[in-house]
Scaffold this motif. Structure first.
Motif, PDB file in Angstrom:
ATOM      1  N   ALA A   1       0.809  19.234   8.350  1.00  0.00           N
ATOM      2  CA  ALA A   1       0.682  18.116   7.138  1.00  0.00           C
ATOM      3  C   ALA A   1       1.859  17.254   6.988  1.00  0.00           C
ATOM      4  O   ALA A   1       2.615  17.874   6.862  1.00  0.00           O
ATOM      5  N   PRO A   2       1.634  16.187   6.814  1.00  0.00           N
ATOM      6  CA  PRO A   2       2.966  15.252   6.741  1.00  0.00           C
ATOM      7  C   PRO A   2       3.392  15.508   5.098  1.00  0.00           C
ATOM      8  O   PRO A   2       2.590  15.923   4.226  1.00  0.00           O
ATOM      9  N   THR A   3       4.557  15.497   5.054  1.00  0.00           N
ATOM     10  CA  THR A   3       5.135  15.429   3.449  1.00  0.00           C
ATOM     11  C   THR A   3       5.759  14.206   3.026  1.00  0.00           C
ATOM     12  O   THR A   3       6.008  14.167   1.928  1.00  0.00           O
ATOM     13  N   ASP A   4       5.988  13.506   3.914  1.00  0.00           N
ATOM     14  CA  ASP A   4       6.537  11.986   3.215  1.00  0.00           C
ATOM     15  C   ASP A   4       5.302  11.090   3.149  1.00  0.00           C
ATOM     16  O   ASP A   4       4.365  10.893   3.579  1.00  0.00           O
ATOM     17  N   LYS A   5       5.781  10.470   1.792  1.00  0.00           N
ATOM     18  CA  LYS A   5       4.729   9.098   1.318  1.00  0.00           C
ATOM     19  C   LYS A   5       5.057   8.099   2.324  1.00  0.00           C
ATOM     20  O   LYS A   5       6.463   8.063   2.746  1.00  0.00           O
ATOM     21  N   VAL A   6       4.387   7.164   2.259  1.00  0.00           N
ATOM     22  CA  VAL A   6       4.657   5.913   3.108  1.00  0.00           C
ATOM     23  C   VAL A   6       4.414   4.706   2.159  1.00  0.00           C
ATOM     24  O   VAL A   6       3.274   4.443   1.601  1.00  0.00           O
ATOM     25  N   TYR A   7       5.539   3.762   2.026  1.00  0.00           N
ATOM     26  CA  TYR A   7       5.424   2.695   1.111  1.00  0.00           C
ATOM     27  C   TYR A   7       5.362   1.520   2.003  1.00  0.00           C
ATOM     28  O   TYR A   7       6.501   1.103   2.646  1.00  0.00           O
ATOM     29  N   ILE A   8       4.383   0.444   2.156  1.00  0.00           N
ATOM     30  CA  ILE A   8       4.349  -0.494   3.225  1.00  0.00           C
ATOM     31  C   ILE A   8       4.323  -1.637   2.275  1.00  0.00           C
ATOM     32  O   ILE A   8       3.430  -1.832   1.423  1.00  0.00           O
TER      33      ILE A   8
ATOM     34  N   ILE B   1       0.942  -1.240  -0.122  1.00  0.00           N
ATOM     35  CA  ILE B   1       0.008  -0.022   0.002  1.00  0.00           C
ATOM     36  C   ILE B   1       1.028   1.224  -0.036  1.00  0.00           C
ATOM     37  O   ILE B   1       2.054   1.211   0.592  1.00  0.00           O
ATOM     38  N   ILE B   2       0.229   2.251  -0.640  1.00  0.00           N
ATOM     39  CA  ILE B   2       1.149   3.533  -0.616  1.00  0.00           C
ATOM     40  C   ILE B   2       0.151   4.629   0.098  1.00  0.00           C
ATOM     41  O   ILE B   2      -1.082   4.750  -0.391  1.00  0.00           O
ATOM     42  N   LEU B   3       0.504   5.199   1.426  1.00  0.00           N
ATOM     43  CA  LEU B   3      -0.091   6.090   1.836  1.00  0.00           C
ATOM     44  C   LEU B   3       0.531   7.578   1.352  1.00  0.00           C
ATOM     45  O   LEU B   3       1.837   7.838   1.573  1.00  0.00           O
ATOM     46  N   ALA B   4      -0.190   8.412   1.022  1.00  0.00           N
ATOM     47  CA  ALA B   4       0.234   9.635   0.339  1.00  0.00           C
ATOM     48  C   ALA B   4      -0.421  10.898   1.433  1.00  0.00           C
ATOM     49  O   ALA B   4      -1.535  10.488   1.976  1.00  0.00           O
ATOM     50  N   PRO B   5       0.235  11.979   1.592  1.00  0.00           N
ATOM     51  CA  PRO B   5      -0.487  13.006   2.402  1.00  0.00           C
ATOM     52  C   PRO B   5      -1.566  13.470   1.777  1.00  0.00           C
ATOM     53  O   PRO B   5      -1.743  13.572   0.638  1.00  0.00           O
ATOM     54  N   ASN B   6      -2.548  13.748   2.759  1.00  0.00           N
ATOM     55  CA  ASN B   6      -4.044  14.136   2.447  1.00  0.00           C
ATOM     56  C   ASN B   6      -3.948  15.641   2.201  1.00  0.00           C
ATOM     57  O   ASN B   6      -3.510  16.418   2.988  1.00  0.00           O
ATOM     58  N   PRO B   7      -4.268  15.983   0.843  1.00  0.00           N
ATOM     59  CA  PRO B   7      -4.336  17.471   0.602  1.00  0.00           C
ATOM     60  C   PRO B   7      -5.072  18.109   1.307  1.00  0.00           C
ATOM     61  O   PRO B   7      -4.894  19.418   1.327  1.00  0.00           O
ATOM     62  N   ASN B   8      -6.412  17.666   1.704  1.00  0.00           N
ATOM     63  CA  ASN B   8      -7.375  18.366   2.280  1.00  0.00           C
ATOM     64  C   ASN B   8      -7.224  18.155   4.061  1.00  0.00           C
ATOM     65  O   ASN B   8      -8.130  18.651   4.740  1.00  0.00           O
ATOM     66  N   TYR B   9      -6.235  17.608   4.405  1.00  0.00           N
ATOM     67  CA  TYR B   9      -5.905  17.535   5.977  1.00  0.00           C
ATOM     68  C   TYR B   9      -5.806  19.029   6.591  1.00  0.00           C
ATOM     69  O   TYR B   9      -5.023  19.962   5.947  1.00  0.00           O
ATOM     70  N   THR B  10      -6.505  19.182   7.670  1.00  0.00           N
ATOM     71  CA  THR B  10      -6.590  20.431   8.512  1.00  0.00           C
ATOM     72  C   THR B  10      -5.704  20.288   9.569  1.00  0.00           C
ATOM     73  O   THR B  10      -6.203  19.562  10.632  1.00  0.00           O
ATOM     74  N   PRO B  11      -4.435  20.872   9.828  1.00  0.00           N
ATOM     75  CA  PRO B  11      -3.598  20.454  10.936  1.00  0.00           C
ATOM     76  C   PRO B  11      -4.269  21.265  12.239  1.00  0.00           C
ATOM     77  O   PRO B  11      -5.265  21.983  12.016  1.00  0.00           O
TER      78      PRO B  11
END
Length: 894
Positions: free
Chosen positions: A542-549, A522-532
């Motif tokens: 908001a996170p900047t790194d993607k996550v590849y599991i 799975i690839i998790l990408a930063p949510n562009p609509n996330y509200t900190p």
């Protein structure tokens, strides 16, 4: 004859010949001045030597999706040429490129002009391309995603190999195909240097359910770039059964490579990944671009988890296991949440405030809790998050709670009569909550005061907030009538799940799912609509790194990925690998984090085994009475046949590796939880503590009435867990000593398969299997109710109840069960915590005497992180980390 090929096997040799042409520079003479006075022409500037560096929009992409590459150049440059590592090239300062095949690619760029030549050979980009989510679910069930790890001595964490030196490549795959009759046939590797492709049969072990890996060795004779093509071939085995080489002694089988052509002409899937490597000569400057601090793959957190089969679901209303929970924790938000590593301080997330009596959001009688939703929140697709989404999310959770493997009981215990078991009706659910769309608020109406209610609301499993419009769009909307609620209850059963909602997600959390290959990666990408949320670590940006599991099937692959720098986080390594990890730590390559957890592990008995499903799903050679483990003497005998000291010292490895991986415990309430009592306390209050004693075990088997009864029992262990696989073998040997008619075979199954059987209690073929529990909230009812009460998560799945015991003639045990149940209900009904804990502890005494579980280990958590990951201190929360879950939004790479 059907042929399916997702990615064709290709053998490509790339030879990059860089011709540096020395351009002759004609010195132009200054023209003779013949007229006066006029300005002199500007002299022609001298050419300057070029420089070039490369950047990319992402270092983690998916197939067939364009990626933008940008060259930063200085000097006199007339041409910029890119080589993308897959055999293609382009010219220009800014170019776009899409990859047809998944893999890992070196990106090489050069710049040339009248001033000379420059390239990025010393700082090449290194990117990962993962497979796109297949649109064909049938094809997805027939394939196996390749996984290749390799070690390099030239440069750590980089695909730079040394000319003339042998390199090792570990061939493997993430998960085997799940389709009927499909299996893994071959590993095929082509090194791209003109040598022949190597075809290696994959050996299947019928006893353990495991597949072989292959360590391929190869020497590159010449320097340059090479594309290694690694392919995993899966196929329909049915037409080839007579060609299999079977070894009955080792219980293994494989299809010889001589049948490769026939397999490739039949039903098969050949899934390829490409890997670019550069072979360097001694002393040559070649390497990959790293972030400050020598950090590889900046912007991508690579994770290898030893979880064969991957997660069960990403739906907060049905998923109740730690692998899927990790994704839910990062994708979905709750009204409130724990503050970093604290297990007592709650903070508002979707809610504007944490309710208290002081701020008026909890009524004076403690029965009404009101939450106002923060304005401006959005889901990942841009939909606004409202109180209606909170309401419908909880409604779904309560409707699905009839299935004991779902998390609905946590909220149901306070909101519905009798804890919601059989009472999750339209009338009761709508009476339990009031939603006010005008004020964007929701009020929960409890049936009894419970200070722990806020902790229940903080659990993403059951309380994660899902976009209701998204549910409607994908066929999971609710009809708000009594009949509509009754019909929707069925969607909580495995056979009626909405598979799209099960395998996808739409939350408002820091991350969103970019791509998911079921059970594989799975690839998790930063949510562009996330509200900190300002001022709260982890949530304040908001996170900047993607996550590849990647969920790998075996520890060997995960370890080599760690050693070669292909994973930043490695989870699920058994203790036997700990010395290797310690060695990597001493070299500064890995950081080891350890802290106490509230996670416990145990063997659990099935009192109502579905023998028919046992034969079809696990093996026709297994036989035992379906109610074998309902017999209390049988369970007691098994408990006394387990060597607890040997397990902790030698199998878990505390003594061997001089590490504190955990400790033996008795009783379901873990150390560190309110209500925990020692073995000495339990014994003093009437509990018979299970101890390794084969003489006593034999006596108990004789009292059971099953002595000298021939049984063939598979003990089920989650694939990738060699420690408990060995423990199952140890238990089997001990049992055969007390009764030679007891035949035990350890059997691996995938995590997802095991959870699926628990979700269908009447179809449960499990006999005795290893399971565990990680906390939902820090109070004993999380453990006691789920694991001792009749409709609890495990009792409900394994046929434990008063009626069954009476029906099967175990009247004394039924009475003890009823007494235990009364104590638990008494603990739940009092607002006096001291009295409640006393009742929980007395219930523990009865449960220990009933030998409901073989209690094995309470673990200390060990995390293996790359040293350049920061923010780990915020994660050391036993309510999350104790289950192995990582909250990636706390982490930064570099």
């Amino acid at each position: 004859m059907e042929k399916k090929t997702l990615y064709a096997i290709i053998a490509v040799v790339i030879v990059l010949i860089v011709i540096i042409a020395a351009a002759a520079v004609m010195l132009q003479q200054k023209p003779t001045t013949t007229t006066s006075p006029s300005p002199s022409p500007s002299p022609t500037p001298s050419p300057t030597a070029p420089t070039v560096s490369a950047s990319v929009t992402t270092q983690l992409g998916t197939t067939n999706s364009p990626i933008t590459f940008t060259a930063s150049v200085t000097g006199t440059v007339s041409k910029v040429t890119w080589y993308f590592g897959d055999g293609s090239s382009a010219t220009g300062t800014v170019v776009n490129h899409s990859y047809a095949y998944p893999g890992k690619y070196l990106i090489y760029v050069n710049a040339s002009g009248s001033g000379g030549y420059a390239d990025n050979l010393a700082n090449m980009l290194y990117i990962t391309i993962s497979p796109s989510t297949p649109s064909n679910s049938t094809l997805e069930s027939e394939m196996a995603q390749p996984s290749m790890a390799f070690n390099t001595t030239y440069e750590p964490n980089a695909p730079i190999l040394s000319q003339g030196q042998q390199s090792a490549f570990l061939e493997s795959f993430l998960q085997p195909p799940s389709a009927t009759n499909w299996t893994v046939g071959y590993y095929v590797i082509n090194y791209g240097d003109g040598s022949n492709s190597t075809i290696t049969p994959v050996i299947y072990n019928k006893t353990s359910g495991s597949y072989s890996t292959n360590l391929a060795m190869h020497t590159f004779k010449n320097t340059g770039f090479y594309i290694i093509n690694f392919t995993v071939v899966t196929y329909n085995q049915a037409p080839f059964m007579k060609y299999l080489v079977v070894n009955n002694n080792t219980q293994t089988e494989y299809i010889p490579s001589s049948y490769y052509s026939q397999v490739m002409s039949g039903q098969h899937v050949a899934l390829s990944e490409l890997f670019t490597v550069y072979v360097a000569s001694s002393g040559q400057k070649a390497g990959i671009l790293k972030a400050s601090g020598n950090i590889p793959s900046p912007g991508v957190i690579n994770v290898a988890e030893v979880v064969p089969g991957g997660p069960y679901s990403f739906d907060p209303a049905i998923d109740y296991e730690t692998v899927g929970a990790e994704i839910i924790d990062n994708v979905y938000e709750t009204l409130i949440q724990y503050n970093a590593s604290s297990t007592s301080q709650l903070i508002p997330i979707v809610a504007t405030k944490v309710p208290t009596m002081q701020n008026g959001l909890i009524s004076p009688n403690g029965l009404n809790y009101t939450f106002y939703v923060r304005s401006g929140l959005k889901f990942a697709n841009g939909d606004p998050l409202t109180a209606w989404d909170v309401y419908t999310s909880i409604v779904r959770t309560l409707l699905f709670m009839d299935n004991p493997s779902n998390p609905g009981w946590i909220l149901g215990q306070d909101l519905l009569p009798d804890g919601g078991w059989g009472t999750n009706t339209y009338q009761n659910i709508t009476a339990a909550m009031t939603v006010n769309n005008a004020t964007d608020s929701i009020t929960f109406h409890l049936l009894k005061p419970d200070p722990a209610f806020l902790e229940y609301v903080a659990d993403p499993l059951g309380a994660g907030i899902v976009d209701y419009n998204w549910l409607v769009q994908h066929g999971a909307g609710i009809t708000f009538t009594p009949q509509g609620f009754s019909a929707y209850v069925n969607e909580g059963n495995p056979s009626d799940y909405n598979t799209y909602v099960r395998d996808n997600a739409m939350g408002s959390g820091p991350y969103m799912i970019q791509t998911y290959l079921v059970g594989q990666s799975i690839i998790l990408a930063p949510n562009p609509n996330y509200t900190p949320i300002p001022g709260i670590p982890g949530y304040n940006k908001a996170p900047t790194d993607k996550v590849y599991i990647q969920w790998v099937k075996d520890p060997e692959t995960a370890l080599l990925m760690m050693k070669s720098g292909q994973s930043d986080i490695t989870e699920g390594l058994p203790p036997t690998y700990y010395p290797t990890v310690q060695s990597l730590q001493s070299q500064g390559k890995v950081s080891i984090y350890s802290f106490p957890s509230l996670s416990i592990f145990f063997w659990v008995f099935n009192w109502n085994i579905n023998i028919s499903v046992l034969h079809t799903a696990i093996g026709t050679n297994y036989n035992l009475p379906s109610h074998y483990f309902a017999n209390p003497y049988v369970r007691a005998a098994f408990a006394d046949a387990f060597n607890y000291t040997n397990y902790m010292n030698n199998l878990v490895g505390n003594a061997i590796y001089h590490a504190d991986f955990g400790f033996h415990y008795v009783g379901i309430i873990p150390k560190g939880m309110p209500g925990y009592v020692s073995q000495q306390w339990l014994a003093a209050h009437g509990a018979t503590i299970p101890q390794f004693n084969l003489t006593e075990a034999k006596k108990l088997m004789m009292e059971s009435g099953y002595y000298n009864t021939t049984v063939n029992i598979p003990i089920i262990v989650t694939a990738g867990d060699p420690t408990d696989f060995a423990a199952a073998g140890m238990l089997g040997q001990n049992l055969s000593q007390i009764d030679p008619n007891i035949h035990i075979t350890p059997v691996y199954v995938t995590w997802a398969s095991l959870i699926g059987w628990l979700a269908a209690p009447l179809q449960n073929p499990l006999t005795i299997n290893m399971l565990g529990w990680a906390p939902d909230f820090p109070y004993p009812s999380d453990y006691v109710n789920a694991m001792y009460l009749e409709n609890g998560t495990y009792p409900g799945a394994y046929g434990w109840n008063y009626t069954n015991l009476m029906t099967w003639g175990y009247t004394q045990e039924a009475q003890e069960w009823e007494n235990m149940t009364k104590l638990i209900h008494a603990a739940e009904s009092t607002s006096n915590e001291t009295l409640a804990l006393q009742d929980f502890d007395l219930a523990e005494v009865i449960a220990v005497n009933l030998n409901l579980y073989i209690y094995t280990e309470q673990t200390n958590q060990f995390w293996f992180y790359a040293p350049y990951l920061h923010g780990v201190q915020y994660e050391e929360n036993p309510l999350y980390g104790g289950g192995g879950d990582t909250l990636y939004f706390y982490l930064t790479k570099g």
